[in-house]
Design an enzyme around this catalytic site. Structure first.
Site, short mmCIF file in Angstrom:
data_model
loop_
_atom_site.label_atom_id
_atom_site.label_comp_id
_atom_site.label_asym_id
_atom_site.label_seq_id
_atom_site.Cartn_x
_atom_site.Cartn_y
_atom_site.Cartn_z
N LYS A 298 105.29 39.57 -17.90
CA LYS A 298 104.22 40.43 -18.67
C LYS A 298 104.92 41.48 -19.63
O LYS A 298 104.68 41.64 -20.80
CB LYS A 298 103.28 41.12 -17.76
CG LYS A 298 102.25 39.93 -17.04
CD LYS A 298 100.92 40.19 -17.12
CE LYS A 298 100.06 39.05 -16.54
NZ LYS A 298 98.82 39.15 -16.22
N LYS B 271 102.17 28.20 -15.84
CA LYS B 271 100.91 28.22 -15.32
C LYS B 271 99.75 28.47 -16.42
O LYS B 271 100.06 28.95 -17.14
CB LYS B 271 100.66 29.31 -14.16
CG LYS B 271 100.59 30.78 -14.47
CD LYS B 271 99.79 31.52 -13.53
CE LYS B 271 99.32 32.81 -13.85
NZ LYS B 271 98.44 33.69 -13.25
N LYS C 263 94.47 32.71 -18.23
CA LYS C 263 93.28 32.90 -19.08
C LYS C 263 93.78 33.73 -20.48
O LYS C 263 93.01 34.08 -20.99
CB LYS C 263 92.15 33.43 -18.30
CG LYS C 263 92.47 34.79 -17.59
CD LYS C 263 91.03 35.21 -16.96
CE LYS C 263 90.98 35.59 -15.48
NZ LYS C 263 92.10 36.61 -15.24
P1 ATP Z 1 95.99 36.72 -16.54
O1 ATP Z 1 96.23 35.38 -17.38
O2 ATP Z 1 95.08 37.68 -17.22
O3 ATP Z 1 97.10 37.25 -15.91
P2 ATP Z 1 95.19 34.88 -14.72
O4 ATP Z 1 94.52 33.83 -15.16
O5 ATP Z 1 96.60 34.73 -14.11
O6 ATP Z 1 95.05 36.03 -15.38
P3 ATP Z 1 94.10 36.37 -12.18
O7 ATP Z 1 92.93 37.33 -12.38
O8 ATP Z 1 95.34 37.31 -12.52
O9 ATP Z 1 94.21 35.07 -13.57
O10 ATP Z 1 94.27 35.78 -10.97
C1 ATP Z 1 93.03 35.21 -10.30
C2 ATP Z 1 93.28 34.43 -9.12
O11 ATP Z 1 93.37 32.98 -9.93
C3 ATP Z 1 94.51 34.66 -8.47
O12 ATP Z 1 94.42 34.21 -6.96
C4 ATP Z 1 95.67 33.54 -9.17
O13 ATP Z 1 96.66 33.20 -8.22
C5 ATP Z 1 94.76 32.61 -9.16
N1 ATP Z 1 95.35 31.81 -10.47
C6 ATP Z 1 95.33 31.97 -11.80
N2 ATP Z 1 95.87 31.08 -12.37
C7 ATP Z 1 96.31 30.04 -11.74
C8 ATP Z 1 96.62 28.69 -12.02
N3 ATP Z 1 97.18 28.31 -13.25
N4 ATP Z 1 96.65 28.06 -10.93
C9 ATP Z 1 96.24 28.44 -9.68
N5 ATP Z 1 95.80 29.66 -9.49
C10 ATP Z 1 95.72 30.48 -10.42
#
Ligand code: ATP
Ligand code: LTN
Length: 342
Positions: A126, A208, A211
């Protein structure tokens, strides 16, 4: 250390184990969030005492548009309910409504070595993306996450594979604190789905799905329209081969097979068989259609719930009250142990 199949609480009156997890209101949840985390949350609430938190304070580590963050937070809560989190079975709430999270975070900050925080890959990733705003909150992010978990004595934390390192830090922190002050915190175990640990970006399948990715074609949002979903899958990056098999090096195809298997309830092997002899074009279309179909009922639920602001308010108020009652007990114990006048 990953618990693949935790033993559910026995129905015979034994105390149910506690689950805690959180999700940031940084945008509409993606298919990665759903398959990697939320789907497990829904299943686990049946057998555990579950607390599910919209971690709005964590979102402040990246610059947010205030109006958008407020809207996203309510939308996140509505999405949790829409995917199947049931307030009669678990406690959904908003992190900033429960003041103990920030309070325990401060105490834990004083028990986490600087070097350990600096090693977190999420912090490094990040920091690279937001080089103009590498703030202390971003660095401390895992301390707040540890506070979230340890406040409730969570036994199990269902997360995607990307959060494993943060979970390890929470465990280390609990152990370190307990070594100094006696048995205060439960040491939490991660719960990472064996089938879908990580859903990858549709455009860069070595990364990964996220969002907050600046390219919307890289992710499927739970609320994307069916035609958008199909279009995004059609433009998913694969490889220059033709075979639809799960094999090392075929990151794009592996990701699509994993997604297809997860939403249709098949094994990867069955999914491979279903597409034997077919071309990538047909394959991508089929995955898109299966995902669109899988998300349809959640989208319908969401529309109803998000429109009912009075209901949402009632849910988050109740959630905050219940979460505060539980977490205040831990906070008092911690303050007493570290020597504050309580
Ligand atoms: P950001 O992009 O804002 O960092 P994010 O999409 O990574 O957000 P988080 O809110 O940080 O999402 O994560 C919420 C949950 O979803 C966590 O348990 C995280 O491990 C899971 N998660 C996020 N992205 C993935 C992915 N691509 N595959 C599997 N699990 C995920
Ligand atoms: N860092 C997590 C979100 C999160 C979390 C938590 C997950 C914040 N606090 C407590 C589990 C338990 C993420 O998914 N990025």
């Amino acid at each position: 250390m990953t618990t693949e199949n935790p033993t559910p609480a026995t129905p015979g009156g034994e105390k149910k184990k506690i689950i805690f997890s959180g999700i940031q209101p940084t945008g509409t949840f993606t298919l990665g969030n759903y398959l990697g985390a939320l789907k497990n949350w829904v299943q686990l609430q049946e057998d555990y005492n579950a607390l599910y938190c919209v971690v709005d304070l964590h979102s402040l580590t990246i610059r947010q548009e205030p109006k958008e963050l407020r809207e996203n937070t309510l939308s996140a809560l509505a999405l949790l309910l829409a995917v199947g989190i049931d307030p009669n079975k678990s406690i959904p709430f908003i992190q900033s409504h429960v003041h103990t999270h920030a309070e325990l975070c401060w105490v834990l900050d004083c028990y986490i070595p600087y070097g350990e925080l600096g090693r977190m890959t999420q912090f490094k990733d990040k920091s690279a993306v937001h080089a103009d705003n590498i703030n202390a909150g971003l660095f401390n992010y895992p301390a707040l996450m540890a506070a979230d978990i340890l406040l409730y004595g969570a036994d199990l934390v269902p997360v995607g594979a990307d959060q494993k390192q943060h979970l390890e830090l929470s465990r280390n922190t609990a152990i370190r604190f307990n070594n100094v002050h006696g048995n205060v915190f439960t040491v939490p175990e991660p719960y990472i789905s064996k089938d879908v640990g990580k859903v990858m970006s549709l455009q860069t399948p070595t990364k990964k799905m996220s969002k907050s990715d600046s390219n919307p074609k890289s992710y499927i949002s739970i609320l994307d329209k069916p035609e958008t979903i199909v279009k995004k899958f059609k433009s998913a990056v694969t490889d220059s081969e033709t075979e639809i098999v799960y094999r090392e090096g075929k990151d794009g195809v592996n990701n699509l097979l994993t997604i297809y298997a997860a939403v249709t309830g098949q094994s990867i092997g069955q999914a491979e068989q279903a597409f034997a002899g077919k071309g990538y074009g047909d394959f991508k279309l089929a995955v898109g259609e299966a995902v669109a179909e899988h998300l349809r009922p959640m989208q319908e639920q969401y529309a109803k719930i998000f429109a009912d602001k009075a209901y949402l308010t009632e849910i988050y108020k109740q959630g905050a009250e219940r979460a505060l009652t539980i977490s205040k007990r831990t906070m008092q114990k911690v303050y007493k142990k570290v020597g504050l006048v309580v």
